[in-house]
Design a protein around this motif. Sequence first.
Motif, mmCIF file in Angstrom:
data_model
loop_
_atom_site.group_PDB
_atom_site.id
_atom_site.type_symbol
_atom_site.label_atom_id
_atom_site.label_comp_id
_atom_site.label_asym_id
_atom_site.label_seq_id
_atom_site.Cartn_x
_atom_site.Cartn_y
_atom_site.Cartn_z
ATOM 1 N N ALA A 141 0.797 -1.156 0.000
ATOM 2 C CA ALA A 141 0.064 -0.058 0.066
ATOM 3 C C ALA A 141 0.901 1.148 -0.017
ATOM 4 O O ALA A 141 0.485 2.353 -0.706
ATOM 5 N N THR A 142 2.234 1.172 0.602
ATOM 6 C CA THR A 142 2.827 2.340 0.637
ATOM 7 C C THR A 142 3.342 2.760 -0.797
ATOM 8 O O THR A 142 3.638 3.783 -1.169
ATOM 9 N N ALA A 143 3.565 1.652 -1.387
ATOM 10 C CA ALA A 143 4.302 1.668 -2.895
ATOM 11 C C ALA A 143 3.168 2.442 -3.833
ATOM 12 O O ALA A 143 3.510 3.356 -4.403
ATOM 13 N N ILE A 144 1.991 1.838 -3.629
ATOM 14 C CA ILE A 144 0.882 2.451 -4.430
ATOM 15 C C ILE A 144 0.609 3.994 -4.110
ATOM 16 O O ILE A 144 0.610 4.977 -5.088
ATOM 17 N N ALA A 145 0.658 4.355 -2.751
ATOM 18 C CA ALA A 145 0.365 5.583 -2.464
ATOM 19 C C ALA A 145 1.523 6.447 -2.866
ATOM 20 O O ALA A 145 1.418 7.558 -3.165
ATOM 21 N N LEU A 146 2.771 5.942 -2.569
ATOM 22 C CA LEU A 146 3.845 6.719 -3.139
ATOM 23 C C LEU A 146 4.029 7.173 -4.519
ATOM 24 O O LEU A 146 4.161 8.200 -5.047
ATOM 25 N N LEU A 147 3.668 5.863 -5.491
ATOM 26 C CA LEU A 147 4.016 6.035 -6.762
ATOM 27 C C LEU A 147 2.787 7.276 -7.434
ATOM 28 O O LEU A 147 3.099 7.994 -8.198
ATOM 29 N N ARG A 148 1.460 7.211 -6.586
ATOM 30 C CA ARG A 148 0.421 7.941 -7.385
ATOM 31 C C ARG A 148 1.011 9.533 -6.827
ATOM 32 O O ARG A 148 0.665 10.271 -7.531
ATOM 33 N N TRP A 181 14.657 7.643 5.798
ATOM 34 C CA TRP A 181 13.876 6.366 6.108
ATOM 35 C C TRP A 181 12.498 6.621 7.108
ATOM 36 O O TRP A 181 12.357 7.390 7.672
ATOM 37 N N LEU A 182 11.496 5.692 6.735
ATOM 38 C CA LEU A 182 10.419 5.603 7.831
ATOM 39 C C LEU A 182 9.895 4.082 7.745
ATOM 40 O O LEU A 182 10.116 3.114 7.261
ATOM 41 N N ALA A 183 9.182 3.686 8.870
ATOM 42 C CA ALA A 183 8.590 2.559 9.137
ATOM 43 C C ALA A 183 7.191 2.537 9.221
ATOM 44 O O ALA A 183 6.639 3.666 9.573
ATOM 45 N N VAL A 184 6.356 1.709 8.393
ATOM 46 C CA VAL A 184 5.172 1.664 8.346
ATOM 47 C C VAL A 184 4.480 0.220 8.883
ATOM 48 O O VAL A 184 5.315 -0.650 8.623
ATOM 49 N N ALA A 218 2.031 7.784 4.502
ATOM 50 C CA ALA A 218 3.579 7.556 4.214
ATOM 51 C C ALA A 218 3.903 7.810 2.835
ATOM 52 O O ALA A 218 5.005 8.614 2.560
ATOM 53 N N GLY A 219 3.061 7.341 1.826
ATOM 54 C CA GLY A 219 3.459 7.433 0.326
ATOM 55 C C GLY A 219 3.500 9.125 0.035
ATOM 56 O O GLY A 219 4.642 9.569 -0.442
ATOM 57 N N PRO A 220 2.590 9.988 0.320
ATOM 58 C CA PRO A 220 2.867 11.453 -0.078
ATOM 59 C C PRO A 220 3.760 11.848 0.904
ATOM 60 O O PRO A 220 4.664 13.105 0.311
ATOM 61 N N ALA A 221 4.026 11.564 2.002
ATOM 62 C CA ALA A 221 5.079 12.266 2.877
ATOM 63 C C ALA A 221 6.600 11.927 2.485
ATOM 64 O O ALA A 221 7.194 12.657 2.179
ATOM 65 N N ILE A 222 6.560 10.746 1.748
ATOM 66 C CA ILE A 222 7.993 10.257 1.187
ATOM 67 C C ILE A 222 8.095 11.127 -0.084
ATOM 68 O O ILE A 222 9.108 11.760 -0.642
ATOM 69 N N ALA A 223 6.884 11.173 -0.948
ATOM 70 C CA ALA A 223 7.071 11.948 -2.202
ATOM 71 C C ALA A 223 7.506 13.424 -2.026
ATOM 72 O O ALA A 223 8.177 13.916 -2.787
ATOM 73 N N SER A 224 6.626 14.024 -1.122
ATOM 74 C CA SER A 224 7.105 15.407 -0.826
ATOM 75 C C SER A 224 8.526 15.689 -0.342
ATOM 76 O O SER A 224 9.003 16.641 -0.874
ATOM 77 N N TRP A 225 8.983 14.968 0.328
ATOM 78 C CA TRP A 225 10.553 14.791 0.591
ATOM 79 C C TRP A 225 11.308 14.739 -0.280
ATOM 80 O O TRP A 225 12.386 15.489 -0.775
ATOM 81 N N ASN A 272 5.778 16.703 6.126
ATOM 82 C CA ASN A 272 4.878 15.650 6.116
ATOM 83 C C ASN A 272 5.363 14.387 6.576
ATOM 84 O O ASN A 272 4.699 13.606 7.314
ATOM 85 N N LEU A 273 6.758 14.325 6.733
ATOM 86 C CA LEU A 273 7.284 12.948 7.537
ATOM 87 C C LEU A 273 7.270 13.219 8.954
ATOM 88 O O LEU A 273 6.949 12.364 9.631
#
Length: 408
Positions: free
Chosen positions: A23-30, A300-303, A328-335, A343-344
């Motif tokens: 789910a993190t991969a999906i949210a991050l890629l979007r 890094w982050l843990a989820v 987590a996904g959008p937070a990593i993307a914005s970083w 967002n992290l």
Amino acid sequence: MPTGFRKDFRTVAIIGGGPAGSATAIALLRALQSSHRPVTGERFNVRIYADPPKGTFRVGESLPPAASGVLRALGLEHVTGPQAPHLACAGTSSLWGNNEPGHNDFMLDTMGQGYHLDREFFDVQLLSEALKAGAELFQDWHLVGAQELYDGAALDFRTGKGERHTVHADFVVDASGHASAFARRIGVARNTLDEVLFLCAFADIPPGDSMTGRTMVEAVSDGWWYAARLPGNKAILTFCTDRQTARQRGYKEPDHWLGALGRTRWLRHQLPPTFTETAATLHMRAAPSTLLSAVTGSSWLAVGDAASSFDPVSSAGITKALIAATKAGPAIASWLAEGHRKNLHAYADHVLRDFADYARVRAELYSSERRFRDQGFWLRRLGLDGQVKVGVHNRRSTGTAASPPSIS
Ligand SMILES: Cc1cc2nc3c(=O)[nH]c(=O)nc-3n(C[C@H](O)[C@H](O)[C@H](O)COP(=O)(O)OP(=O)(O)OC[C@H]3O[C@@H](n4cnc5c(N)ncnc54)[C@H](O)[C@@H]3O)c2cc1C
């Protein structure tokens, strides 16, 4: 030079292909696709390093209605749709704090339907959705070493074929479940609030035998029982107790486990007779309530369970992992794409608040069962047995320190 290091791409390494990792991969890629203000114009690899458990059954099959909302938010509502093998669950019937069963109907829930999952299939569904969204899969790659670097991390893997690889990642997502495989290797402390033990048996429901599609729960003096019908005319029956009680009463022995089932007031009458025939094989799973001392670091982050794990009495583990992934996904993307860390920080706050809410609800739930309040299992859940409840297992803490809330 470590493999996987390409200057024109930045790599996000996701450790673990369970619900949280996929789910993190999906949210991050979007989020990366919709990022409007890239600082660097770089492109990203999102890689999932998955080493799913083999030759063993997967636990964690109840999905409450709250999960439907987050599956919709991830564009994944079809994974529980009519084509999927999962069973709709109408609600819970439980003998808890009372000698008569109480009922919680999901029909009345505005969030949607509850489910009893084919858990292995569900995990595969989410992983294949992540691949469709653009993630790359490194199957049977097991993280065996990790080191933080000024520009990311060096990750050591052992593959299913016995090869060793060192990979550079610009950002690491620890989604390795309660192993917290990356965070623990870089020395982040993991705080344990409690741990219960699940002793589970599976049964086939033969044609002609009936069993309700509701989740059934019964509290007893040494813990609580849980039964659920599963897809494919199967069912699971679980005794939740703790290590001390299991040792004292010998519950790891099928005969003693069956003896305890025979002492339930209500549950034993709700089960098909085949349960007792299959109970020779008992599966044991520990279910700790834990929280990492820091859930994010410089890269890094843990989820999911890697960040915090809940007692299954909450039925919230998967839902919690999916909700955290949407943040987590959008937070990593914005970083990575825009250089924003706020967002992290907001993500870390979310995990800590969520754990505090969980600890409060868990304490309320266990203290609402007053019939057995003088018994060891129930005293220990409330921290009233004179033992210190919170243990810290690791060498050092990094990042934002956080203590799990204590139970009063
Ligand atoms: C007994 C029990 C009953 C439960 N019942 C429920 C329930 O009814 N409903 C519910 O919602 N939740 C339930 N849960 C909790 C739920 O299963 C978890 O919360 C959920 O699986 C968390 O998803 P995750 O992706 O974070 O972790 P996981 O599902 O554990 O996935 C982590 C993945 O990472 C892999 N991995 C681990 N170490 C490494 C490594 N070094 N390298 C590479 N990969 C690695 C693991 O093999 C696994 O595939 C239950 C848990 C237990 C223990």
